[in-house]
Motif scaffolding. Structure first.
Motif, short mmCIF file in Angstrom:
data_model
loop_
_atom_site.label_atom_id
_atom_site.label_comp_id
_atom_site.label_asym_id
_atom_site.label_seq_id
_atom_site.Cartn_x
_atom_site.Cartn_y
_atom_site.Cartn_z
N SER A 1 -10.36 -2.70 -66.76
CA SER A 1 -10.81 -3.00 -65.41
C SER A 1 -12.21 -3.60 -65.44
O SER A 1 -12.50 -4.57 -64.74
CB SER A 1 -10.85 -1.74 -64.56
OG SER A 1 -9.56 -1.26 -64.36
N ALA B 1 -13.50 -5.26 -67.83
CA ALA B 1 -13.39 -6.62 -68.34
C ALA B 1 -12.90 -7.57 -67.24
O ALA B 1 -13.40 -8.69 -67.11
CB ALA B 1 -12.45 -6.66 -69.53
N ALA B 2 -11.95 -7.10 -66.42
CA ALA B 2 -11.45 -7.94 -65.33
C ALA B 2 -12.54 -8.19 -64.30
O ALA B 2 -12.69 -9.29 -63.77
CB ALA B 2 -10.24 -7.28 -64.67
N MET B 3 -13.33 -7.16 -64.01
CA MET B 3 -14.44 -7.33 -63.07
C MET B 3 -15.43 -8.34 -63.61
O MET B 3 -15.95 -9.19 -62.89
CB MET B 3 -15.16 -5.99 -62.87
CG MET B 3 -14.34 -4.95 -62.12
SD MET B 3 -14.98 -3.27 -62.36
CE MET B 3 -16.24 -3.20 -61.14
#
Lengths: 366, 925
Positions: free
Chosen positions: A223, A225-227
């Motif tokens: 998460s 990393a996605a942010m």
């Protein structure tokens, strides 16, 4: 209580009280207030930290952490008062204008009113019946928020952007506009002897994105990393220092994060849980009432699972990382604290009268 | 009908379902991913799992997107029909949903590489969102705006304002579409089944006292309502006031984009449900919770036996049991929504107009079948551009265009950033141009240009902001380039001595005539630098312009000078260095064949600018006249060439005779003879337009010789007492160094370094004996400065010295045994006090009349530190004819593939530029 300038023993003795309270830099009507200068010294080793965020995201709370408060402290002892219950119920805003506090480490902290705040729209009846057909309060508040943010981007070394959910892309677009309206850093005057030879494009603050009240599921490294993917995409064309000053993957809080995020793409960011959730961490029932089996008791007395780093650890880590941010100069000259104060006052004046801002306001009102 | 499906709906409907009357509820807004995504709000409403929680693909695929597919990023509408509640839920996902946002960012990561593209991409996303919302507002009865936190997001105020404007423009087209859908009159006139109600659902409550107060709510008797209710009411107030202010909401519901109910709650804050979702999402946490509760339940001594509990109540049902109890009985979210849907389904309708003469508002509850038809047709209208429907219908392209126009209009409206940035940056172009033009000379070099351009760009960058920055930066650059090229540009060709041309940018004259008025003007290069130089033979001096071509520097200048030096030196006294005879042959070759030759021989660089001529040394194979035997693949064409290339007989004869004469005069010149091409020897095949040096292949000849060797006269023409009687010599430096050559086989004495005073110790007889066996030669290395000063050196950096009456006592040995420097500081410095550099230009050798002493020259020059190639003439070993005064003139400039080898800037490095030792003598016995 004012601190006697340049007298270090005297100032040390007062240090205990110096961070406890804040003074107004801008009052609720956004007029400059000079009272703060009494706390400032004639020395050049200081850091200015400002904050940007929507209503109720926890700007004051985060800054209070930097000013030395603990999350467990009673809210009333915070340097910057978090929203009181009454304000929360009114869906109002706690801070108006800008509050300033100075810490023992000579960090000047600026707590600001929320950006794009609905309750501020309603507090400005004078703008309601304005000239243009569609000159709603939201345009006025947006312009005001932009002015405030441009000001912070000009006078702060570090600007903390606080969000309470991930993520409203409008925040990033808003920051881009604020950067666009940022005044040009004045060229060095000839009187000054200590001029820093620097590319004017580099006189920019460091931006740190803080995600407050984050759900436990977001503390997962994928998460994060996605942010980071989203943030790094939105700050790509910014001149502000958004990357590589404040690294979560180097903080050891999230093992394995560095395998997912390339260091050159890592945006300065930090995650805090909702502090109201902290009961989860601390709740302890009397295990003897539940079970008499010692093995069960051992299991039941384990601290509850929260799925993220402990709040106290996060708090300490954040403070350390903020203080170790490499310091960029924001002006061509080396400023003392008092010089900075005057510079800030001039900057605010310039932004209030800025033609750029009024031009943009006209475009916004369309 | 399956659980959930996407619009447009293309399958056949079962009759039983299609007759159902439906209330349509649209859900839009912002949300995060996972169990807090919007779809889960609907799941919460219906207590089902019809919508999957959205996760960014990024989490699964580790963010790898190779090809961006922008079409997949258009807003997406998922539907689910709850037959029991008679509610059709539409779920709009856009980039406002973080899962989609992550996908878009990861997909476009490497494809939006400038600011304005990036900006445009996101503004287009906003346009798409506005359009899809307008679609939703045209087909729904009730709309739910989901927001993750309990605050009104004021950006919706602007969005709704733009949508209101947009709706009035799209309405006629909606009506056109509805004509064919058999809807009621009111629906058709207004373009929607009813003025939709907008409800707000906020996922997380920001109240910190929620838990505390809700437990102790009873004893706070002062407050009438619980805090959550109070908060909901304040937010409703805020929303209503803000929207009224911006005139999104007005008294008349029919004209509004949407309405809010005047006396019902329209804001709902999820609390318990949201908390439950949050705690259940993490599997580890919920498992631990189960385990814990199992401990608590099963270890309770008062509980029934564990086996019994497990049998009656297997663990999988533990939670369901609790949930079943609260289902429907207390679903506050559904309770909140159902007040509105019930009004419709019970045919009461919304009465949302306010004011004294409130008009009744229309409403229509369609059957599912009817609604689907409308929805599908309107879907085509709203998303046509994206879908690119191929239609033969003539009216449709028209609508298509109008919708596209509206999109662009909306794009402009919601993008004040671009307009601001455009205005600001375009103003700066003239400012930056002015910064460029300040303090510019009439003509200037690219260095000055780049400097000024850098200044202009930094002036621009200081003030330029926003997405239009790159566009106008290119304008600044183009404008400055144009200014420079418009007659301000200086010719930047450098001469072979490293000075640049002083003219403005120009072409070279093709016919030798300069045309200064042409554009660009045609003229020869000039560096305005003039030097004084002597002719090859050294007998006269004249001014020379700084050369820009190799041929001018090393050949043409001397050709002109030598003609003026009288008496003209005869051909017989001129040594002919072998050269490649190109011009004669080419003049005989027809143009077509010439082209063929060019193609054949790798010569591709006909576009040589003057500057490069020197640097670009071309090697071309030209088939020789007599190499027909060479059996290569090219033999055919070569034969053709040979046939078409009749070498004129007299030309051949002339060349041969010149060599013949020369070899006649030189009595024994084996090397020269071997170099002579007899009829049966192939001519050297390749040539260079430059100079001969060690970096070239072996069998190459130059087109002209950069060296010259002439005979000034007999041995006796040099009078040692007078020295060389030529102009320009510094006083006392025009004397050659005498060289005593022993004619005996073992001429040990001569090769020894003479001990000072040794000669005097010899007896008279011995001396006489020696003199009989000795012969005398003279050698001189002449250096020439740019001012035409000349001096002879007898050793490195040592000008020759005479004792009074012209007797040179300097030993000859350094000249024979040591390398000499190519540059040497002049004994006389310039007026400024700076030392002048002399360049080795000539070597004089007076060969003795005795014919059995053969002096050989092997000139070799290394003009620079390693790795500089060694330069030598096209015949690198020359045996000089006896009884002569020879002068070997060196090249003026040394040019190899890497360009001219300039003289050193740092005088301390002078010794690296050197002339290798070159004079030797052989004695015949």
């Amino acid at each position: 209580s004012p601190i006697s300038h340049g007298d270090s023993p005297a100032s040390k003795s007062k240090e205990g009280t110096s961070t406890k309270s804040s003074v107004k830099l801008l009052d609720a009507a956004l007029n400059w207030s000079d009272t703060g200068i009494e706390q400032l010294q004639e020395q050049t080793d200081f850091l200015v930290i400002g904050v940007v965020g929507m209503q109720g995201v926890g700007k004051s709370t985060i800054l209070s952490l930097l000013a030395g408060n603990q999350l467990n402290d009673p809210p009333k002892s915070f340097t910057f008062r978090p929203q009181s219950v009454e304000v929360q119920e009114r869906a109002g805003h706690m801070t108006s204008g800008i509050d300033m506090a100075i810490t023992q480490e000579r960090i000047i902290i600026l707590d600001t009113q929320p950006i794009l705040s609905p309750s501020m729209i309603l507090e400005q009846p004078q703008h309601f019946k304005a000239t243009s057909e569609y000159s709603s309060g939201s345009v006025t508040v947006e312009t005001q928020s932009l002015q405030m943010t441009s000001f912070l981007l000009t006078v702060c070394h570090v600007v903390v952007v606080v969000q309470d959910w991930f993520t409203d892309s409008n925040i990033f677009k808003f920051l881009q506009v604020a950067e666009m309206l940022k005044p040009v850093t004045p060229p060095p005057s000839h009187e000054s002897t200590t001029t820093i030879k620097q590319n004017p494009a580099e006189l920019q603050p460091v931006l740190v994105f803080v995600h407050n009240k984050t759900d436990s599921s977001m503390f997962n490294i994928r998460s994060i990393a996605a942010m980071n993917e989203v943030m790094s995409s939105f700050v790509n064309f910014s001149n502000l220092f958004c990357k590589s000053h404040f690294s979560l993957s180097e903080s050891n809080l999230y093992p394995g994060l560095s395998t997912l995020v390339a260091p050159e793409n890592e945006v300065n960011s930090f995650l805090f849980p909702d502090i109201n959730d902290k009961e989860n961490e601390e709740e302890k029932s009397d295990v003897t009432k539940v079970s008499y089996d010692p093995a069960d008791q051992q299991f039941l007395s384990l601290p509850p699972y929260v799925g993220r780093p402990n709040t106290v650890l996060l708090e300490n880590c954040f403070r350390k990382m903020m203080l170790s941010i490499p310091r960029h100069s924001i002006t061509h000259q080396v400023l003392t604290e008092k010089n900075w104060f005057h510079y800030a006052a001039r900057t605010w004046d310039a932004i209030r009268k800025s033609q750029l801002v009024s031009e943009y306001n006209r475009l916004l009102a369309g | 009908m399956e659980e959930h499906w996407k619009l447009p709906y293309t399958k056949e409907l079962e009759d039983a379902i299609s007759a159902n009357e439906v209330c349509v509820v649209g859900v839009f807004g912002k949300s995060t991913w996972g169990h807090t995504s919007k779809g889960c709000v609907i799941n919460n409403l219906t207590n089902s799992a019809s919508f999957n929680p959205h996760y960014p693909d990024y989490l699964r695929k580790n963010g790898v997107y190779h090809t961006p597919n922008v079409e997949t990023l258009i807003p997406n509408i998922e539907c689910s029909f709850d037959q029991q509640k008679k509610v059709l839920f539409l779920h709009l996902t856009t980039t406002y949903d973080t899962a989609e946002l992550v996908r878009a960012c990861a997909m476009m990561r490497n494809h939006l590489d400038n600011h304005s593209d990036f900006h445009d991409f996101w503004k287009n996303q906003e346009v798409e969102i506005a359009f899809s919302l307008l679609y939703l507002f045209s087909v729904c009865h009730v709309l739910i705006l989901v927001h993750p936190v309990s605050i009104f997001d004021i950006s919706y105020d602007k969005l709704f304002h733009h949508m209101t404007n947009l709706r009035t423009k799209v309405l006629p087209h909606i009506k056109d579409v509805l004509k064919g859908c058999s809807v009621g009159r009111d629906w058709w006139v207004n373009g929607r089944p009813c003025p939709p109600r907008l409800l707000f659902v906020m996922q997380r409550c920001h109240l910190s006292n929620l838990q505390v107060e809700s437990s102790g709510a009873e004893h706070s008797t002062k407050k009438k309502k619980p805090p959550l209710k109070r908060l909901q009411h304040t937010i409703e107030d805020q929303i209503y006031k803000i929207l009224r202010n911006s005139r999104v909401l007005t008294n008349s519901a029919v004209n509004c984009l949407f309405t809010v109910p005047p006396n019902q709650a329209f804001v709902h804050i999820m609390t318990e449900q949201f908390e439950k979702v949050k705690t259940e999402e993490d599997p580890i946490r919920s498992m631990l919770k189960l385990l814990r509760s199992s401990c608590e339940t099963h270890r309770d001594p008062t509980a029934r036996s564990r086996a019994y509990r497990l049998l009656t109540n297997p663990p999988t049902q533990w939670r369901d049991e609790e949930e079943d109890e609260i289902e429907d009985a207390s679903n506050p979210l559904w309770a909140f929504l159902s007040q509105h849907t019930d009004l419709l389904l019970s045919k009461k309708g919304f009465k949302d107009s306010v004011g004294r003469n409130a008009l009744p508002t229309h409403f229509e509850v369609p059957s599912l079948k009817q609604w689907l038809k409308v929805a599908n047709n309107l879907y085509d209208l709203f998303f046509m551009k994206v879908k690119k429907v191929e239609t033969v219908d003539e009216t449709k392209p028209d609508i298509n265009e109008k919708i596209l126009e509206m999109r662009q209009e909306l794009h402009a409206q919601i993008d004040p950033e671009s307009r601001f940035s455009e205005a600001r940056c375009s103003k700066l172009v003239s400012l930056a141009s002015a910064a460029y033009q300040s303090n510019l000379p009439m003509h200037y070099t690219s260095k000055v240009h780049n400097n000024q351009l850098g200044q202009a760009l930094s002036t621009y960058a200081l003030h330029a902001r926003g997405p239009a920055r790159d566009k106008y930066e290119a304008c600044v650059q183009a404008e400055c380039e144009a200014f420079w090229n418009d007659g301000r540009r200086l010719c930047e060709v450098h001469s072979l001595t490293g000075r640049h041309c002083v003219h403005r940018f120009h072409d070279l004259p093709t016919d030798g005539k300069s045309q200064p008025d042409a554009n660009p003007p045609k003229m020869a290069h000039s560096s305005r630098s003039r030097t004084i130089a002597a002719s090859s033979c050294g007998r006269i001096q004249g001014p020379r312009d700084d050369p820009f071509t190799l041929q001018e520097a090393n050949y043409d200048f001397y050709l002109r000078m030598d003609v003026q030096a009288l008496p003209v030196i005869s051909d017989a006294d001129t040594f002919k260095f072998p050269v490649h005879e190109r011009n004669d042959k080419q003049s005989m070759v027809s143009p077509e064949l010439h082209c063929l030759v060019e193609q054949l021989h790798l010569g591709s660089d006909s576009s040589s600018s003057e500057k490069d001529v020197a640097a670009r040394i071309r090697h071309r194979t030209v088939s020789g006249e007599s190499d027909c035997q060479t059996s290569t693949q090219e033999s055919d064409s070569e034969e053709q060439l040979d046939e078409a290339k009749p070498l004129p007989a007299d030309d051949r004869q002339r060349t041969t005779s010149a060599n013949y004469e020369f070899s006649l005069n030189s009595e024994t010149m084996p090397e020269v003879q071997s170099m002579d091409y007899a009829d049966d020897m192939p001519q050297k095949l390749t040539y260079t337009e430059g100079m001969m040096h060690s970096g070239l292949a072996e069998d190459i000849l130059p087109l002209f010789s950069s060296w010259s060797l002439v005979r000034l006269g007999a041995f006796s023409s040099y009078i040692p007492a007078h020295g060389l009687e030529m102009p320009g010599f510094l006083p006392g430096t025009s004397f050659l160094v005498p060289w005593d050559i022993s004619l005996q086989g073992e001429d040990t004495g001569a090769t020894h370094w003479p001990v000072p005073g040794e000669a005097r110790k010899l007896s008279l007889k011995e001396t006489k004996l020696m003199q009989q066996d000795m012969t005398k030669a003279y050698v001189g290395y002449e250096y020439e400065t740019p001012r035409g000063q000349r001096f002879i050196c007898s050793a490195p950096d040592k000008a020759v010295k005479t004792s009074g009456n012209g007797i040179v006592r300097d030993p000859i040995q350094p000249l024979l045994d040591m390398d000499m420097p190519l540059y040497c500081t002049s004994p006389v410095s310039a007026r400024s006090g700076k030392p002048l550099l002399g360049q080795l230009m000539r070597v004089y050798v007076a060969t003795p009349p005795e014919s059995n002493a053969h002096i050989t020259l092997k000139p070799k020059v290394v003009p620079g530190p390693s790795p500089t190639p060694t330069f030598y003439p096209s015949q690198n070993e020359i045996v000089l004819r006896p009884n002569s005064l020879w002068v070997l003139r060196f090249p003026y400039v040394y040019v190899s593939d890497s360009g001219p080898h300039l003289q050193p800037k740092d005088l301390s490095q002078l010794s690296a530029w050197r002339v290798l030792k070159m004079i030797s003598v052989d004695i015949d016995h």
